[in-house]
Motif scaffolding. Structure first.
Motif, PDB file in Angstrom:
ATOM      1  N   MET A  98      51.162  43.322  21.317  1.00 18.29           N
ATOM      2  CA  MET A  98      52.545  43.627  20.988  1.00 18.29           C
ATOM      3  C   MET A  98      53.423  42.390  21.112  1.00 18.29           C
ATOM      4  SD  MET A  98      54.896  45.647  19.990  1.00 18.29           S
ATOM      5  CE  MET A  98      54.356  47.356  20.070  1.00 18.29           C
ATOM      6  N   MET A  99      53.224  41.601  22.146  1.00 17.68           N
ATOM      7  CA  MET A  99      54.005  40.371  22.312  1.00 17.68           C
ATOM      8  C   MET A  99      53.865  39.472  21.087  1.00 17.68           C
ATOM      9  SD  MET A  99      55.880  40.060  25.011  1.00 17.68           S
ATOM     10  CE  MET A  99      56.127  40.525  26.715  1.00 17.68           C
ATOM     11  N   SER A 100      52.634  39.345  20.626  1.00 19.04           N
ATOM     12  CA  SER A 100      52.360  38.512  19.457  1.00 19.04           C
ATOM     13  C   SER A 100      53.017  39.078  18.200  1.00 19.04           C
ATOM     14  CB  SER A 100      50.853  38.390  19.256  1.00 19.04           C
ATOM     15  OG  SER A 100      50.556  37.659  18.082  1.00 19.04           O
ATOM     16  N   GLU A 101      52.932  40.386  18.023  1.00 14.55           N
ATOM     17  CA  GLU A 101      53.481  41.031  16.837  1.00 14.55           C
ATOM     18  C   GLU A 101      55.009  40.920  16.774  1.00 14.55           C
ATOM     19  OE1 GLU A 101      51.227  43.484  14.282  1.00 14.55           O
ATOM     20  OE2 GLU A 101      51.046  41.340  14.684  1.00 14.55           O
ATOM     21  N   VAL A 102      55.669  41.090  17.909  1.00 18.46           N
ATOM     22  CA  VAL A 102      57.128  40.980  17.926  1.00 18.46           C
ATOM     23  C   VAL A 102      57.550  39.559  17.579  1.00 18.46           C
ATOM     24  CG1 VAL A 102      59.211  41.127  19.341  1.00 18.46           C
ATOM     25  CG2 VAL A 102      57.439  42.885  19.545  1.00 18.46           C
ATOM     26  N   GLU A 103      56.825  38.591  18.072  1.00 18.60           N
ATOM     27  CA  GLU A 103      57.139  37.196  17.748  1.00 18.60           C
ATOM     28  C   GLU A 103      57.046  36.947  16.243  1.00 18.60           C
ATOM     29  OE1 GLU A 103      55.550  32.681  18.863  1.00 18.60           O
ATOM     30  OE2 GLU A 103      54.901  34.399  20.062  1.00 18.60           O
ATOM     31  N   ILE A 104      56.009  37.515  15.616  1.00 16.35           N
ATOM     32  CA  ILE A 104      55.848  37.363  14.158  1.00 16.35           C
ATOM     33  C   ILE A 104      56.989  38.068  13.426  1.00 16.35           C
ATOM     34  CG2 ILE A 104      54.384  37.929  12.186  1.00 16.35           C
ATOM     35  CD1 ILE A 104      51.967  37.684  14.116  1.00 16.35           C
ATOM     36  N   SER A 105      57.341  39.269  13.880  1.00 16.79           N
ATOM     37  CA  SER A 105      58.425  40.013  13.248  1.00 16.79           C
ATOM     38  C   SER A 105      59.740  39.247  13.311  1.00 16.79           C
ATOM     39  CB  SER A 105      58.609  41.381  13.916  1.00 16.79           C
ATOM     40  OG  SER A 105      57.540  42.248  13.619  1.00 16.79           O
ATOM     41  N   LEU A 106      60.038  38.654  14.464  1.00 15.87           N
ATOM     42  CA  LEU A 106      61.271  37.876  14.609  1.00 15.87           C
ATOM     43  C   LEU A 106      61.297  36.703  13.620  1.00 15.87           C
ATOM     44  CD1 LEU A 106      61.465  37.768  18.506  1.00 15.87           C
ATOM     45  CD2 LEU A 106      63.064  38.974  17.011  1.00 15.87           C
ATOM     46  N   LYS A 107      60.173  36.054  13.494  1.00 18.46           N
ATOM     47  CA  LYS A 107      60.081  34.923  12.562  1.00 18.46           C
ATOM     48  C   LYS A 107      60.233  35.399  11.123  1.00 18.46           C
ATOM     49  CE  LYS A 107      57.008  31.175  11.079  1.00 18.46           C
ATOM     50  NZ  LYS A 107      55.683  30.532  11.282  1.00 18.46           N
TER      51      LYS A 107
END
Length: 334
Positions: free
Chosen positions: A84-93
């Motif tokens: 989830m941490m990784s996915e949120v970072e991608i979404s923000l980008k």
């Protein structure tokens, strides 16, 4: 446009929001025009997902200079904390923003999945931390399974729930009532049954009559769809004739039909499964036989390419007999 408070989030959202599945097939310039028209029509809630290929990126570009006029909702299939941490970072980008208004657990399909999300080291831990940091404002959950929603509503963990609701699929009505009583926002996905209901205005107005529905999010991939969908939230009720007409269409559809969510894809043989069912619908239900035959014959890979591997059926949230349905398409277009 009329607005509702989205439960405990405090967000005043347009009764019609934007569903981000279809725009993954639209070019960047057109997406910018669609988003601008949505905002001009009063639509301020945009729902997308990590799984919708380039949908997040396209919306991120379209939101530039408009971030303060929109609420952004996205979601992911990540089930553990690190994922989830990784996915949120991608979404923000992708979305070109430093915070996301609503981050949701996408298409939770079983109680085991739910327990993994909520357990130690699960994805909920990540969103809680990110919420404390202000990166994620609110946490929601989506599913096609009533037991998942019922279990989610037993907790105080979610600000919103997202579930299918249309004149065809009305099992959400009671669960939305419960959510409303708990001040949890309710989001109707597939309000036009994945495109099976052609009259969008009537279909949307029908479900907007519910006092327990916060917002409906039909998919939109054209300027005309934005106009039609926005008009559904004008507050003018359906006439009795219109209501009878849309209910009749729903009865004719039954329950075994494709909602065009695309979760069954990709097919190892290259069959565009939702499009096959769409063509059959045009032929069988909408009296567009000649047009449907012409369109179908132009596809390089048709329904008869199915090798009956069954992978698609394991992915379908509605557990449709896709292999049998593809056989029917083949028979129709013989």
């Amino acid at each position: 446009m009329q607005y509702n408070l989205l439960g405990k989030t405090g967000m005043n959202v347009s009764r019609i929001g934007f569903g981000g599945i279809p725009i993954q097939h639209v070019n960047e310039d057109e997406v910018k025009k669609i988003v601008s028209k949505c905002i001009g029509a009063g639509i301020n809630f945009f729902d997308t997902a990590r799984g919708y290929t380039v949908s997040e990126e396209l919306l991120g570009k379209a939101f530039q200079g408009k971030r303060d006029r929109v609420y952004i909702a996205t979601k992911t299939m990540a089930r553990d904390r690190d994922g989830m941490m990784s996915e949120v970072e991608i979404s923000l980008k992708n979305l070109q923003t430093d915070y996301i208004d609503l981050y949701q657990f996408h298409n939770v399909g079983s109680l085991d999945e739910y327990d993994k999300i909520m357990g130690k080291g699960g994805a909920y831990e990540a969103l809680e931390k990110l919420q404390e940091e202000g990166v994620v404002r609110h946490i929601g959950i989506t599913s096609h399974k009533l037991p998942i929603m019922e279990k989610a509503l037993e907790t105080e963990c979610f600000a919103t729930i997202q579930f299918p609701l249309s004149v065809v699929e009305r099992q959400a009505e009671e669960i939305f009532k419960t959510a409303h009583e708990k001040n949890i926002g309710t989001i109707a996905m597939k309000p036009m049954a994945g495109g099976a209901l052609r009259d969008g205005r009537k279909a949307l107005k029908f479900i907007l009559e519910s006092p327990y529905l916060s917002i409906a999010i039909p998919g939109m991939d054209s300027l005309d769809q934005v106009s039609e969908n926005a008009e559904a939230a004008d507050g003018i009720a359906l006439t009795e004739d219109e209501r009878s007409e849309i209910v009749k269409v729903a009865k004719e559809l039954g329950n075994t039909f494709c909602r065009r969510c695309g979760y069954c894809m990709p097919c190892p043989q290259g069959v565009d499964i939702p499009i096959m069912f769409l063509m059959e619908g045009y032929y069988s239900r909408y009296d567009l036989k000649d047009w449907a035959v012409t369109r179908y014959n132009n596809f390089k890979v048709k329904a008869d390419a199915c090798k009956k591997c069954g992978i698609c059926e394991t992915r379908c949230p509605y557990e449709l007999p896709i292999r049998d349905m593809l056989e029917k398409v083949t028979e129709v277009f013989k």
